[in-house]
Motif scaffolding. Structure first.
Motif, short mmCIF file in Angstrom:
data_model
loop_
_atom_site.label_atom_id
_atom_site.label_comp_id
_atom_site.label_asym_id
_atom_site.label_seq_id
_atom_site.Cartn_x
_atom_site.Cartn_y
_atom_site.Cartn_z
N TRP B 325 11.57 49.71 -33.66
CA TRP B 325 11.02 49.81 -32.30
C TRP B 325 10.59 51.22 -31.93
O TRP B 325 9.78 51.40 -31.04
CB TRP B 325 12.04 49.31 -31.28
CG TRP B 325 11.94 47.84 -31.07
CD1 TRP B 325 12.28 46.88 -31.98
CD2 TRP B 325 11.47 47.16 -29.92
NE1 TRP B 325 12.04 45.65 -31.46
CE2 TRP B 325 11.55 45.78 -30.18
CE3 TRP B 325 11.00 47.58 -28.68
CZ2 TRP B 325 11.17 44.83 -29.26
CZ3 TRP B 325 10.61 46.63 -27.75
CH2 TRP B 325 10.70 45.27 -28.04
N LYS B 326 11.19 52.19 -32.58
CA LYS B 326 10.84 53.59 -32.25
C LYS B 326 9.34 53.78 -32.31
O LYS B 326 8.66 53.19 -33.13
CB LYS B 326 11.51 54.53 -33.27
CG LYS B 326 12.81 55.10 -32.77
CD LYS B 326 13.00 56.55 -33.20
CE LYS B 326 14.01 57.24 -32.33
NZ LYS B 326 15.35 57.27 -32.90
N GLY B 327 8.82 54.60 -31.43
CA GLY B 327 7.39 54.87 -31.48
C GLY B 327 6.61 54.05 -30.47
O GLY B 327 6.90 54.10 -29.28
N LYS B 328 5.65 53.30 -30.96
CA LYS B 328 4.71 52.66 -30.05
C LYS B 328 5.34 51.61 -29.13
O LYS B 328 5.07 51.57 -27.93
CB LYS B 328 3.58 52.03 -30.86
CG LYS B 328 2.62 53.08 -31.40
CD LYS B 328 1.41 52.46 -32.01
CE LYS B 328 1.66 52.14 -33.47
NZ LYS B 328 0.45 51.75 -34.20
N LYS B 329 6.23 50.76 -29.71
CA LYS B 329 6.82 49.71 -28.88
C LYS B 329 7.63 50.31 -27.74
O LYS B 329 7.55 49.87 -26.60
CB LYS B 329 7.72 48.82 -29.74
CG LYS B 329 6.95 47.80 -30.55
CD LYS B 329 7.91 46.79 -31.13
CE LYS B 329 7.21 45.96 -32.17
NZ LYS B 329 8.15 45.24 -33.03
N VAL B 330 8.41 51.33 -28.09
CA VAL B 330 9.22 51.98 -27.07
C VAL B 330 8.34 52.59 -25.99
O VAL B 330 8.63 52.50 -24.79
CB VAL B 330 10.11 53.06 -27.74
CG1 VAL B 330 10.81 53.89 -26.70
CG2 VAL B 330 11.11 52.42 -28.65
N ALA B 331 7.22 53.18 -26.40
CA ALA B 331 6.31 53.78 -25.42
C ALA B 331 5.76 52.71 -24.48
O ALA B 331 5.59 52.95 -23.28
CB ALA B 331 5.18 54.51 -26.14
N MET B 332 5.50 51.52 -25.04
CA MET B 332 5.02 50.44 -24.17
C MET B 332 6.06 50.08 -23.11
O MET B 332 5.72 49.82 -21.96
CB MET B 332 4.69 49.20 -25.02
CG MET B 332 3.40 49.35 -25.79
SD MET B 332 2.83 47.77 -26.38
CE MET B 332 3.29 47.86 -28.08
N VAL B 333 7.33 50.06 -23.53
CA VAL B 333 8.38 49.75 -22.55
C VAL B 333 8.41 50.81 -21.45
O VAL B 333 8.54 50.49 -20.27
CB VAL B 333 9.76 49.64 -23.24
CG1 VAL B 333 10.84 49.33 -22.23
CG2 VAL B 333 9.74 48.59 -24.33
N ALA B 334 8.22 52.08 -21.85
CA ALA B 334 8.21 53.15 -20.84
C ALA B 334 7.08 52.96 -19.84
O ALA B 334 7.24 53.16 -18.64
CB ALA B 334 8.10 54.51 -21.52
N VAL B 335 5.92 52.55 -20.35
CA VAL B 335 4.77 52.33 -19.47
C VAL B 335 5.05 51.16 -18.52
O VAL B 335 4.84 51.25 -17.30
CB VAL B 335 3.50 52.07 -20.30
CG1 VAL B 335 2.37 51.58 -19.42
CG2 VAL B 335 3.08 53.35 -21.02
N LEU B 336 5.57 50.06 -19.08
CA LEU B 336 5.89 48.89 -18.24
C LEU B 336 6.94 49.23 -17.20
O LEU B 336 6.91 48.72 -16.08
CB LEU B 336 6.38 47.74 -19.11
CG LEU B 336 5.29 47.01 -19.89
CD1 LEU B 336 5.92 45.90 -20.73
CD2 LEU B 336 4.26 46.41 -18.94
N GLY B 337 7.89 50.09 -17.59
CA GLY B 337 8.94 50.47 -16.66
C GLY B 337 8.34 51.05 -15.38
O GLY B 337 8.78 50.72 -14.27
N PHE B 338 7.31 51.87 -15.53
CA PHE B 338 6.75 52.48 -14.33
C PHE B 338 5.94 51.47 -13.51
O PHE B 338 5.87 51.58 -12.28
CB PHE B 338 5.89 53.69 -14.68
CG PHE B 338 5.50 54.48 -13.46
CD1 PHE B 338 6.47 55.09 -12.69
CD2 PHE B 338 4.18 54.58 -13.07
CE1 PHE B 338 6.13 55.81 -11.56
CE2 PHE B 338 3.83 55.29 -11.93
CZ PHE B 338 4.81 55.90 -11.18
N VAL B 339 5.37 50.48 -14.18
CA VAL B 339 4.72 49.41 -13.43
C VAL B 339 5.76 48.73 -12.53
O VAL B 339 5.50 48.44 -11.35
CB VAL B 339 4.04 48.40 -14.38
CG1 VAL B 339 3.47 47.24 -13.60
CG2 VAL B 339 2.95 49.09 -15.19
N ALA B 340 6.96 48.53 -13.08
CA ALA B 340 8.03 47.95 -12.27
C ALA B 340 8.40 48.87 -11.11
O ALA B 340 8.66 48.41 -10.00
CB ALA B 340 9.25 47.66 -13.14
#
Ligand code: HEM
Lengths: 477, 361
Positions: B325-340
């Motif tokens: 998960w390290k890398g791109k997938k984790v970055a996607m979670v960070a982006v979605l987190g801010f949408v929340a």
């Protein structure tokens, strides 16, 4: 997780529950279902949610959609069996994962640091090398420098080298476990609250006493004591209609004796024997004019004053004068518009007013006296009637709660705050300094590791290397 | 000098700084970068004084003590504070990592928020506190929430930049993810801009624009033609961003920020933001609710969305521990987190209703 051996079914289940993957899945499922739960209004009348659904799926499909969500328990989802199951799985995951990993972490925490071979040190993530002139004394100087940056160094003799090493913050590795434990504590506190506490409400008119509160649906909950509302009032910002405070004066009685008196406002409740009363709403009892008692203070021209209690229809006298006032009418929320004509704000007692007719030996006059407009208290003949309160017609609406679990929840919150602080802002830091003597010089190798926040620790090591190098230049250290 | 003049000055400074940061990226002229930084700092100083002045003004009107008068009690004030925290965090990063390129991503967020304040015509008046907000917990609760939101905003932009530099193929899921995310942002902002231009004169009360006119000028227009056209334009925009995302990759790739640094800033800001959000947003919020309403947790939409946000970031922290998960997938979670985060703050107030009286003035 052992490999190689044949795994039993129980092992496999254990592995599933010990995995962070399951945690991620549960996070995702709880987050996604909760989103649905915030769109549909929880515990609302069907019509409300159907109206919401119409906006998403249209008029035709809304009833079917409602039926669908209702079947799945989404209309009271935080109490539905599947949500509670999710929470249970979440806790099981957390407990098993912790048990699975704790022994290894515990070893790291409790095993004391020991000397390592130079080969081993070469592989560390943080390294510095330098040379110190002069024979002997280098190890002591290293020890002194380590002490200066807050470590407690130990010296050891290797086959031909000396090593000085130290560690700090080994317990900080447990911060994550503290955080995880705190979640279980909070959930435990919440469960205790659900089983041993209650949530109720009480609408108590001024002057009345109650020994019970009411649950949703009307079920009575005995309090074990009596509570009386002595008065309720709303304070406003100046003459505006912006409320500043909702205030109830409460008295707690046991066996007819007063045991506690307190006025409550919105952020300041009353607690007695584990039951807490919160200011939450207010209202007017029906037929307020007939029930209420006006509390006035009549002040004569020459300063004689007297407090008066009177109902609508009653007559009173202004002290020391022959003037009599008869209260003709009452309005709960009268005000005056720009032309000076009165208008009403309905039943919410925003500005109570009394219509009083005065008759004296020589004159007659009449008019409205407003509670919140002191200029209307002055009578034309110089006497004054102050409208202090119209009492007995309002009720205070209170949340009544007993929650023996709340302190456990707060304890969990405190644990979580400390646990998170340790997890993110502290780390287990270890330093080894290897000193080998060669041709009258000391070759020094500093190796170090930190289980997180490495960059910050690297700066510390930089400082240490600087101190050793400075000492080398013949400083006083 | 009153606070709104200073707020205006700081807004102007940030908007010009944004233009200069972008120009700096395009032309790589050091002087431009220095002026951009200077302007940002000047804006920050002006905004700091503006907040202090407003605090003083509120204190004089509110008659309830210095702590209760902190200007953090309505949507307007809290967004201003958010921008302040964001700029502060950005300036710290600029000095710590010695890089300016990132400014071109942060100042637009600040300018967008300030533009949003202006567009939505929300109330900027000083209002005395309603009884539910008269609590000292309010101060720490709101303040800490917004500090964490600002940190999350940083992680959002570095996460997005990380995805931009790390993805090459157009059929890569993470490429599709970032282009779609960026596309939706652009589309929503454009549609809201249209609403503003169209209904500016029709709306009287604050936030009515968003409550009742959201997307009425485009997707939800009465005329079928306009809605279909808007959908087509939106689809075209999405396609365009997806098709030409490579250009953006080249630009971001030329920054003096490596992918590792971006990942590091993303993690660090979440590692700071998560504990602050937990303590200030969730725990202090619960204590406040407990005192005000007699329930530390009542599953109202605002609370639930805070919890959802919290779960997103807990997911982020744990996904870093998962293999693959390290890398791109984790970055996607960070982006979605801010949408929340955005939904927790704005969506709940404007689209869902709740116990919280925030923004309903
Ligand atoms: C909402 C609930 C949870 C919160 C707030 C939470 C919080 C945290 C935090 C802050 C960390 C440190 C992350 C980092 O170092 O970057 C962590 C690590 C971890 N969490 Fe959780 N956690 C939660 C639930 C769970 C659950 C259900 C599991 C079950 C598997 C779990 C397993 C772990 C593991 C294995 C680690 C790594 C520990 C280590 O580095 O030694 N967590 N958690």
């Amino acid at each position: 997780m052992e490999t190689g051996k044949q795994k039993t079914f129980v092992d496999k289940i254990w592995d599933v529950f010990a995995s962070v993957k399951l945690a991620a899945v549960i996070f995702a499922v709880i987050a996604l279902t909760s989103m649905v739960g915030t769109v549909l209004e929880q515990n609302a009348e069907p019509a409300k949610n159907i109206r919401i659904l119409v906006k998403f799926v249209g008029e035709a499909a809304a009833p079917a959609a409602y039926e669908f969500f209702s079947r799945l328990g989404f209309l009271d989802m935080y109490h539905s069996w599947w949500f509670l199951t999710l929470l249970f799985l979440f806790c099981a995951n957390l407990i098993i994962c912790s048990i699975d990993r704790l022994p290894r972490i515990w070893k790291l925490v409790t095993a004391p640091i020991h000397a390592l071979t130079p080969d081993h040190l070469e592989k560390m993530s943080i390294k510095r090398t330098l040379t110190m002139k002069g024979k002997g004394g280098a190890a002591d100087q290293v020890s002194a420098s380590l002490k200066a940056i807050g470590f407690k160094p130990v010296q050891a003799e290797m086959d031909k080298d000396r090593q000085v090493y130290a560690e700090k913050g080994n317990y900080t590795r447990l911060g994550v476990y503290m955080t995880h434990l705190s979640i279980l504590v909070i959930i435990a506190g919440a469960i205790i609250g659900v089983f041993f506490g209650f949530n109720a409400f009480l609408n108590l008119p001024e002057g009345q006493t109650s020994s019970v509160a009411y649950k949703e649906g009307g079920k009575e909950i005995p309090l074990g004591f009596d509570i009386r509302c002595d008065n309720f009032d709303v304070e406003y910002y100046g003459e505006s209609d912006m409320p500043k405070a909702y205030k109830s004066w409460l008295t707690v009685l046991q066996g007819g004796k007063v045991v506690m008196q307190k006025s409550i406002v919105v952020n300041d409740p009353l607690t007695f024997e584990g039951i807490t009363f919160y200011q939450s709403s207010f209202g007017t009892v029906p037929d307020s004019a007939a029930h209420g008692v006006a509390i006035l203070r009549a002040v004569s021209k020459d300063g004689k004053s007297e407090e008066i209690q009177a109902r609508v229809g009653d007559t009173f006298t202004i002290p020391g004068t022959g003037i009599q006032g008869r209260i003709v009418n009452f309005s709960p929320a009268l005000s005056v518009d720009q032309n000076g004509r009165p208008f009403t704000y309905e039943e919410n007692m925003t500005n109570p007013a009394l219509y009083i007719e005065f008759t004296g030996p020589s004159q007659r006059f009449s008019g409205w006296v407003f509670k919140r407009l002191p200029r209307t208290w002055q009578l034309p003949d110089g006497n004054r009637v102050e409208f202090l309160n119209f009492w007995g017609v309002r009720y205070t609406g209170m949340q009544v709660r007993k929650d023996p679990g709340v302190w456990i929840v707060y304890l969990g919150c405190l644990t979580m705050a400390i646990g998170l602080y340790i997890t993110f802002f502290m780390s287990h830091r270890r330093i080894w300094v290897n000193i080998s003597e060669e041709k009258g010089q000391s070759k020094v190798l500093i190796a170090a590791s930190a289980h997180r926040n490495r960059a910050a620790f690297e700066r510390t090591i930089e400082k240490l290397a600087g101190m050793l190098a400075a000492g080398n230049k013949g400083g006083t250290k | 000098m009153n606070s709104s003049v200073l707020f205006g000055l700081s807004t102007v400074a940030y908007v010009f700084a944004m233009i200069l940061y972008i120009a700096y990226l395009a032309f790589r002229r050091n002087q431009v970068g220095v002026i951009a930084t200077t302007l940002t700092m000047a804006g920050f100083v002006a905004q700091t004084f503006a907040i202090l002045l407003r605090w003083k003004e509120f204190y004089e009107i509110g008659q309830m003590g210095i702590l209760r008068a902190i200007p953090l009690t309505n949507l307007y004030e809290s967004l201003i504070f958010f921008v302040w925290c964001l700029i502060l965090a950005y300036l710290i990063i600029e000095f710590r990592y010695r890089t300016r390129s990132f400014g071109a991503f942060v100042t637009p967020i600040a300018s967008l928020v300030l533009a949003f304040i202006d567009i939505s015509g929300m109330s900027t008046n000083i209002q005395p506190l309603v009884p539910a907000l008269q609590s000292n917990w309010l101060l720490v609760h709101v303040m800490m929430s917004f500090i964490s939101y600002a940190l999350f905003a940083i992680s959002f932009s570095t996460g997005l930049m990380y995805l931009i530099v790390k993805t090459e193929k157009r059929n890569d899921p993470s490429y599709i993810f970032w282009t779609v995310t960026m596309g939706i942002f652009v589309i929503v902002l454009a549609a809201m801009g249209l609403d503003y231009l169209t209904f500016k004169f029709a709306v009287k009360s604050q936030e009515e624009l968003i409550r009742s006119y959201l997307f009425r000028a485009s997707f939800r227009s009465g005329s079928g033609f306009v809605s279909v056209l808007s959908l087509a334009v939106a689809a075209g925009l999405l396609y365009g961003i997806w098709r030409y995302g490579g250009v953006l990759r080249k630009i971001v790739g030329s920054f003096d920020l490596s992918a590792e640094t971006l990942d590091d800033i993303t993690y660090k800001s979440i590692a700071m933001g998560f504990p602050i959000f937990t303590l200030g947003g969730l725990i202090f919020g619960a204590i406040w609710a407990d005192q005000a309403w007699g329930k530390y947790w009542s599953w109202d939409p605002k609370e639930t969305w805070s919890l959802i946000t919290w779960f997103f970031y807990a997911f982020y922290l744990h996904s870093r521990l998962m293999r693959g998960w390290k890398g791109k997938k984790v970055a996607m979670v960070a982006v979605l987190g801010f949408v929340a985060v955005i939904f927790t703050y704005l969506g709940v107030n404007l689209l869902l209703s709740g116990l919280h009286s925030y923004g309903s003035q």
